[in-house]
Enzyme design. Structure first.
Site, PDB file in Angstrom:
ATOM      1  N   PHE A  30     -10.134 -15.318 -19.355  1.00 55.98           N
ATOM      2  CA  PHE A  30      -8.707 -15.635 -19.295  1.00 55.98           C
ATOM      3  C   PHE A  30      -8.313 -16.295 -17.981  1.00 55.98           C
ATOM      4  O   PHE A  30      -7.522 -17.223 -17.964  1.00 55.98           O
ATOM      5  CB  PHE A  30      -7.879 -14.358 -19.482  1.00 55.98           C
ATOM      6  CG  PHE A  30      -7.804 -13.904 -20.912  1.00 55.98           C
ATOM      7  CD1 PHE A  30      -6.598 -13.939 -21.596  1.00 55.98           C
ATOM      8  CD2 PHE A  30      -8.919 -13.454 -21.573  1.00 55.98           C
ATOM      9  CE1 PHE A  30      -6.515 -13.536 -22.920  1.00 55.98           C
ATOM     10  CE2 PHE A  30      -8.855 -13.049 -22.896  1.00 55.98           C
ATOM     11  CZ  PHE A  30      -7.649 -13.092 -23.566  1.00 55.98           C
ATOM     12  N   GLN A  98     -13.024  -3.879 -22.012  1.00 62.65           N
ATOM     13  CA  GLN A  98     -11.707  -4.498 -22.169  1.00 62.65           C
ATOM     14  C   GLN A  98     -11.766  -5.622 -23.207  1.00 62.65           C
ATOM     15  O   GLN A  98     -10.742  -6.212 -23.536  1.00 62.65           O
ATOM     16  CB  GLN A  98     -11.246  -5.075 -20.827  1.00 62.65           C
ATOM     17  CG  GLN A  98     -11.093  -4.031 -19.732  1.00 62.65           C
ATOM     18  CD  GLN A  98     -10.714  -4.650 -18.396  1.00 62.65           C
ATOM     19  OE1 GLN A  98      -9.595  -5.104 -18.219  1.00 62.65           O
ATOM     20  NE2 GLN A  98     -11.644  -4.672 -17.460  1.00 62.65           N
ATOM     21  N   ILE A 100     -12.512  -7.573 -26.887  1.00 61.86           N
ATOM     22  CA  ILE A 100     -12.114  -7.279 -28.270  1.00 61.86           C
ATOM     23  C   ILE A 100     -13.053  -7.938 -29.277  1.00 61.86           C
ATOM     24  O   ILE A 100     -12.753  -8.008 -30.458  1.00 61.86           O
ATOM     25  CB  ILE A 100     -10.658  -7.753 -28.527  1.00 61.86           C
ATOM     26  CG1 ILE A 100     -10.506  -9.256 -28.254  1.00 61.86           C
ATOM     27  CG2 ILE A 100      -9.676  -6.946 -27.684  1.00 61.86           C
ATOM     28  CD1 ILE A 100      -9.127  -9.822 -28.582  1.00 61.86           C
ATOM     29  N   HIS A 116      -8.841  -2.370 -25.518  1.00 58.57           N
ATOM     30  CA  HIS A 116      -7.851  -3.326 -26.021  1.00 58.57           C
ATOM     31  C   HIS A 116      -8.011  -3.622 -27.508  1.00 58.57           C
ATOM     32  O   HIS A 116      -7.480  -4.608 -28.010  1.00 58.57           O
ATOM     33  CB  HIS A 116      -7.912  -4.619 -25.190  1.00 58.57           C
ATOM     34  CG  HIS A 116      -7.563  -4.416 -23.751  1.00 58.57           C
ATOM     35  ND1 HIS A 116      -8.068  -5.169 -22.724  1.00 58.57           N
ATOM     36  CD2 HIS A 116      -6.735  -3.501 -23.165  1.00 58.57           C
ATOM     37  CE1 HIS A 116      -7.577  -4.737 -21.576  1.00 58.57           C
ATOM     38  NE2 HIS A 116      -6.767  -3.726 -21.817  1.00 58.57           N
ATOM     39  N   CYS A 147      -0.337  -6.238 -50.981  1.00 60.82           N
ATOM     40  CA  CYS A 147       0.935  -5.563 -51.268  1.00 60.82           C
ATOM     41  C   CYS A 147       2.117  -6.401 -50.774  1.00 60.82           C
ATOM     42  O   CYS A 147       3.273  -6.039 -50.992  1.00 60.82           O
ATOM     43  CB  CYS A 147       0.962  -4.171 -50.634  1.00 60.82           C
ATOM     44  SG  CYS A 147       1.342  -4.168 -48.862  1.00 60.82           S
ATOM     45  N   THR A 185     -15.380  -8.076 -14.466  1.00 58.43           N
ATOM     46  CA  THR A 185     -13.932  -7.878 -14.473  1.00 58.43           C
ATOM     47  C   THR A 185     -13.368  -8.054 -13.077  1.00 58.43           C
ATOM     48  O   THR A 185     -13.995  -7.651 -12.084  1.00 58.43           O
ATOM     49  CB  THR A 185     -13.544  -6.483 -15.009  1.00 58.43           C
ATOM     50  OG1 THR A 185     -12.133  -6.287 -14.837  1.00 58.43           O
ATOM     51  CG2 THR A 185     -14.290  -5.358 -14.312  1.00 58.43           C
ATOM     52  N   SER A 186     -12.189  -8.663 -12.995  1.00 56.13           N
ATOM     53  CA  SER A 186     -11.514  -8.873 -11.711  1.00 56.13           C
ATOM     54  C   SER A 186     -10.878  -7.588 -11.192  1.00 56.13           C
ATOM     55  O   SER A 186     -10.460  -7.513 -10.038  1.00 56.13           O
ATOM     56  CB  SER A 186     -10.430  -9.933 -11.870  1.00 56.13           C
ATOM     57  OG  SER A 186      -9.443  -9.481 -12.792  1.00 56.13           O
TER      58      SER A 186
END
Length: 237
Positions: A30, A98, A100, A116, A147, A185-186
């Protein structure tokens, strides 16, 4: 101590991973220069991926989501595969992610806490029937249940809280670990980044291309790609 020595001397390792774990599988992160948040859209990606935007502009949300969030052909990389191997050998007790994309499970990891959510679970907001990611990818416009209800991905959007059972499982695993490996990860995304404060064990390892706010707290810091680092480990049962 080297990472190999730390792994050898540990019996309860928890791996905590972010987007950098999946970039080697071709899934963009990201916040890097080429990441999702630095691309140009009609709205900021943080806004598109929010609960309120999903409710008020559902079709635009889904057009973006199909195009930028569903990488169903992605395969586990060396990091995912090594972690599954370490779990099978009894070393890694849990993976907290984290991401998905479901690649940890695809690689063979069993005890995975998806903070997440997952693109592979989608549910009808009316009758709660479940749908897979392929159904969403192959749908057009706004995906509807048989439905007639609106289908929502089981991913945590901005403005939504994390799942309590998942939080509890992740915190318990981290608090009982003798080694915590944080990778890709940051450590800038909360509340997930705050989970490392529950670690009370001996060795805290950080693997990330760039510096993080927690570098000074770590027993060992490695600024390299996660898959490259983990793939060099040999696993002894």
């Amino acid at each position: 101590m080297t990472l190999h020595e730390i792994i050898d001397s540990s019996d309860n390792i928890v791996f905590f991973g972010g987007a950098g774990v999946s970039t080697e599988s071709g899934i963009p992160d990201f916040r890097s220069v080429d990441g999702l948040y630095n691309q140009k859209y009609d709205y900021p990606p943080e806004e598109i991926l929010s609960h309120s935007f999903f409710e008020r502009n559902t079709e635009y949300f889904y057009n973006f989501y199909r195009d930028k969030m569903l990488f169903l052909d992605a395969q586990p990389n060396k990091a995912h595969l090594k972690l599954a191997e370490l779990e099978k050998a009894g070393k890694v007790k849990a993976v907290v992610t984290q991401n998905i994309d479901g690649l940890h499970q695809k690689a063979g990891s069993k005890n995975v806490f998806e903070l997440h959510g997952s693109v592979h679970r989608n549910y009808c907001l009316r009758c709660h029937k479940l749908y897979n990611a392929e159904f969403i990818k192959n749908s057009s416009g706004i995906p509807r249940c048989e439905c007639g209800g609106l289908i929502k991905p089981d991913v945590v959007l901005y403005e939504e809280g994390l799942d309590n059972d998942t939080i509890e499982g992740a915190v318990n695993a981290i608090s009982q670990a003798d080694c915590l490996i944080v990778a890709g990860t940051s450590l800038n995304v909360y509340p997930a980044a705050g989970f490392i404060r529950f670690f009370k064990g001996k060795n805290f390892v950080l693997i990330n291309l760039n510096q993080t706010p927690a570098d000074s707290m770590a027993s060992l810091v490695i600024h390299e790609k996660v898959g490259e680092v983990l793939s060099k480990l040999t696993v002894s049962e």
